[in-house]
Enzyme design. Structure first.
Site, mmCIF file in Angstrom:
data_model
loop_
_atom_site.group_PDB
_atom_site.id
_atom_site.type_symbol
_atom_site.label_atom_id
_atom_site.label_comp_id
_atom_site.label_asym_id
_atom_site.label_seq_id
_atom_site.Cartn_x
_atom_site.Cartn_y
_atom_site.Cartn_z
ATOM 1 N N CYS A 115 56.994 11.166 -12.873
ATOM 2 C CA CYS A 115 57.173 12.798 -12.351
ATOM 3 C C CYS A 115 58.416 13.105 -12.277
ATOM 4 O O CYS A 115 58.698 14.475 -11.988
ATOM 5 C CB CYS A 115 56.104 13.039 -11.040
ATOM 6 S SG CYS A 115 54.462 12.446 -11.141
ATOM 7 N N HIS A 255 58.166 18.987 -7.498
ATOM 8 C CA HIS A 255 57.065 18.242 -8.360
ATOM 9 C C HIS A 255 55.624 18.769 -7.670
ATOM 10 O O HIS A 255 55.487 18.668 -6.464
ATOM 11 C CB HIS A 255 57.100 16.917 -8.272
ATOM 12 C CG HIS A 255 55.983 16.261 -8.836
ATOM 13 N ND1 HIS A 255 55.286 16.493 -10.071
ATOM 14 C CD2 HIS A 255 55.483 14.965 -8.523
ATOM 15 C CE1 HIS A 255 54.334 15.764 -10.331
ATOM 16 N NE2 HIS A 255 54.403 14.758 -9.015
ATOM 17 N N ASN A 285 48.533 18.205 -10.833
ATOM 18 C CA ASN A 285 49.915 17.249 -10.999
ATOM 19 C C ASN A 285 50.050 17.049 -12.546
ATOM 20 O O ASN A 285 49.175 16.308 -13.041
ATOM 21 C CB ASN A 285 49.459 15.806 -9.921
ATOM 22 C CG ASN A 285 50.848 15.041 -10.332
ATOM 23 O OD1 ASN A 285 51.830 15.291 -11.200
ATOM 24 N ND2 ASN A 285 50.711 14.126 -9.334
#
Length: 330
Positions: A115, A255, A285
């Site tokens: 990520c 993020h 996500n």
């Protein structure tokens, strides 16, 4: 050596058409819309079509980025593609994108920092241009996580979605562009966040398929503890490196993993949560794509203007983390 000022001159994003809501997931696993929203802030996410691979999403985002930059694929010297879900285990997805785009003058490679990948890749691309090795670098964060999440595991399948974001890096006018960055890692081997099987450590076997270890596994509490420390550390370190104060930051693009993580990081950094741009409610996500997706949406809304100082900050499997401070150039 005279170092160039480097900035993002075009940014594009893409998400698949298929929307998967929390109510859809209620029909697949033992969960509920209220449970998911209260713990994560996520309401829906996008899943790629059966005929879409990670490279396909990357190409769509890249085309938009090139158009906004006023460039063609042949103008690109280098492609850095951040992903944890490549098309193939061997053959760089970046090379597939190079061919699909027609970027025949570009070198290309994949980068896996999970990520944090978009910030890592932007940092690598910035260094290539600053050092006068290359002129224009295409940075991509792209994921098809729906192929690696276990749709029988309610703790992980509700979190992730698919998407892509691409940024064209090039020289910008003095006083603008990338101010500073900070990258970090805390390597560990405790299966905090990984796909345990499918690599050389644990190849695919009938036993692996039966135990479903070819899907993503995550220890949520451990990830949370890491994230609420890593995001502030990366952001504050990048600000200090660039001599940028909390008051200078107009917007933060974190993020998009979990609303609670972002709220906790906001308090530790000292930047009001209202300055943290969030769209995880719509996309979940998307790993290396998430920061770029958020930034792209804000740009489309006119929320980021020339001269604004913004922060990109992320954390991910590895464990990795990183942040970048940018004075927006257009």
């Amino acid at each position: 050596m005279n170092f160039k000022n480097v900035g993002i001159v075009g940014l594009g994003s893409y998400v698949p058409e298929r929307i998967v809501t929390n109510f859809d997931l209620e029909k697949m696993v033992d969960t509920s819309d209220e449970w998911i929203k209260s713990r994560t802030g996520i309401e829906e996410r996008r899943f790629a079509a059966e005929d879409q691979a990670t490279s396909d999403l990357a190409v769509e985002a890249s085309k938009k980025a090139l158009e906004k930059a006023g460039l063609t694929a042949e103008d690109i010297d280098f492609i850095i593609l951040a992903t944890g879900t490549p098309d193939y285990l061997i053959q760089s997805t970046a090379c597939i994108v190079q061919e699909k785009l027609g970027a025949k003058n570009a070198a290309a490679f994949d980068l896996n920092a999970a990520c944090s990948g978009f910030v890592y890749a932007l940092t690598m691309g910035t260094a290539l241009i600053k050092s006068n090795m290359y002129k224009r670098v295409l940075v991509i964060g792209t994921e098809v996580l729906s192929r690696v999440v276990d749709m029988q595991d309610r703790n992980t399948c509700v979190l992730f979605g698919d998407g892509a974001a691409a940024a064209v890096l090039a020289e910008v006018e003095p006083g603008y562009g990338i101010i500073s960055q900070y990258l970090g890692a805390e390597g560990e081997d405790q299966e905090t966040l990984r796909v345990p099987a499918g690599g050389t450590k644990k190849p695919i076997t009938p036993e692996v398929l039966e135990e479903r270890s070819n899907f993503l596994k995550m220890k949520g509490p451990e990830v949370f503890k890491f994230a609420v420390k890593a995001l502030p550390k990366a952001t504050i370190s990048a600000m200090e490196s660039g001599n940028v104060s909390v008051e200078d930051i107009s917007m933060v693009f974190p993020h998009q993993a979990n609303l609670r993580i972002i709220e906790a990081a906001s308090k530790r950094i000292g930047i009001p949560v209202e300055k943290f741009y969030m769209n995880l409610n719509k996309f979940g996500n998307t790993s290396s794509a998430s920061i770029g997706l958020a930034l792209g949406e804000a740009l489309d809304k006119g929320l980021v203007k020339k001269g604004d100082v913004i922060a990109l900050t992320g954390f991910g499997a590895g464990l990795t983390y990183g942040s970048m401070i940018i004075k927006w150039a257009y």
